[in-house]
Design an enzyme around this catalytic site. Structure first.
Site, PDB file in Angstrom:
ATOM      1  CE1 TYR A 109      -3.950   1.442   0.006  1.00  0.00           C
ATOM      2  CE2 TYR A 109      -3.597   2.681   1.640  1.00  0.00           C
ATOM      3  CZ  TYR A 109      -4.501   2.500   0.545  1.00  0.00           C
ATOM      4  OH  TYR A 109      -5.501   3.278   0.321  1.00  0.00           O
ATOM      5  CE  LYS A 162      -7.402   6.062   0.817  1.00  0.00           C
ATOM      6  NZ  LYS A 162      -8.388   6.766   0.148  1.00  0.00           N
ATOM      7  CB  THR A 207     -13.365  -0.810  -6.531  1.00  0.00           C
ATOM      8  OG1 THR A 207     -12.037  -0.446  -6.061  1.00  0.00           O
ATOM      9  CG2 THR A 207     -14.150  -1.114  -5.265  1.00  0.00           C
TER      10      THR A 207
END
Ligand code: NAD
Ligand code: 0WE
Length: 259
Positions: free
Chosen positions: A158, A165, A196
């Site tokens: 990530y 974030k 997604t």
């Protein structure tokens, strides 16, 4: 109970029918909200056509191009909101982007350009959209963003998005503090991994969802619809006492200490 009728809601981040923003738009619509939708414009107008067709059944009264890297498009979006609606009640920020190179391998390899772009699109945009929304939220309002556990803990690959974030979640707190006196609430939903467009472009998302299904207290992953329901709640008067918070909609995964 949950009633958003008479509320004007602007939703960003719908790319297709898998988008979390699409799950949110459907639940806001079901609760009676009047919708405006923005999409990321591209040269061939593909998003415009696809997203336009997808959202048509929700009868949006605004449908606008908005690349958050372009301040003129952001201003034009909120000028259109002011012209058409007069005031805004709900803003959904549901977008993120990092270059693929910034989402794999050694974190310290990230270039200044990729790092800055990820922060710009994924974190700064909440500030610029909120700044533009502030003068339109004359009857109070609710601003909601989407975040992920990778902004609080280290999740393999990530990487730079995690830093974005973390910045995004701190934006939520500073914005909540600034806008609270105007009765504008600012919150985040930290969603568990969901398939997604953005997440499928990442290697290993299936394995990550399987891991959640084994470890999370509810022994499953979450759906766009569940995130949409939590979003409708947070944007409604039922959540009138909640601001500056990150709500985990992750089947409980976040509380676990051992996978
Ligand atoms: P998605 O691909 O459907 O949505 C991402 C959206 O970002 C797209 O609509 C895209 O057009 C938009 N976007 C990218 N760059 C943009 C720009 N410059 N200007 C305007 N829009 C831009 O994927 P998603 O998973 O629904 O992502 C939505 C949000 O949910 C993101 O903030 C993501 O970090 C967050 N999130 C996703 C998951 C997951 O597992 N899918 C989990 C937690 C949080
Ligand atoms: O926030 C996200 C994804 C955001 C994202 C995804 C992409 C893929 C395609 C941002 N930028 C890009 N850029 C691309 O070129 N998630 C929470 C989903 C996600 O992404 C991960 C995850 C999870 C979960 C990346 C690595 C590890 C886990």
């Amino acid at each position: 109970m949950l009633n958003l009728s008479g509320k004007n809601a602007l939703v960003t981040g719908i790319a297709n029918n898998y988008s979390i923003a699409w799950g949110i738009a459907q639940q806001l619509h079901a609760a009676g909200a009047n919708l405006g939708v923005t999409y990321l414009p591209d040269e061939k107008g593909r998003f415009e056509a696809k997203v336009g067709e997808l959202v048509a059944p929700l009868n949006p009264t605004l449908f606008l191009p908005c690349n958050v890297q372009d301040d003129a498009q952001v201003q034009a979006t909120f000028d259109a909101v002011k012209d058409k609606w007069g005031h805004l009640d709900i803003l959904i920020h549901c977008l993120a982007f990092a270059n693929k190179d910034a989402l794999t391998g050694d974190f310290s390899n990230v270039s200044r350009q990729d790092f800055t772009q990820a922060i710009d699109i994924s974190a700064y945009s909440l500030v610029s959209l909120s700044h533009a929304a502030k003068p339109l939220m004359t009857e109070g309002g609710s601003i909601l963003t989407l975040t992920y556990l990778g902004g609080v803990r280290v999740i393999p690959n990530y990487n730079t998005m995690g830093i974005a974030k973390a910045a995004l979640e701190m934006n939520v707190r500073y914005l909540a503090s600034e806008l609270g006196p105007q009765n504008i609430r600012v919150n985040g939903i930290s969603a568990g991994p969901i398939r997604t467009l953005a997440s499928s472009a990442v290697g290993g998302i299936r394995d990550m969802i399987h891991h959640v299904e084994e470890v999370a207290p509810l022994r499953r992953s979450v759906t766009q619809r569940e995130v949409g329901n939590a979003a409708a709640f947070l944007c409604s008067d039922l959540a009138s006492g909640i601001t500056g918070q990150i709500l985990y909609v992750d089947a409980g995964y976040e509380i676990m200490g051992m996978g």
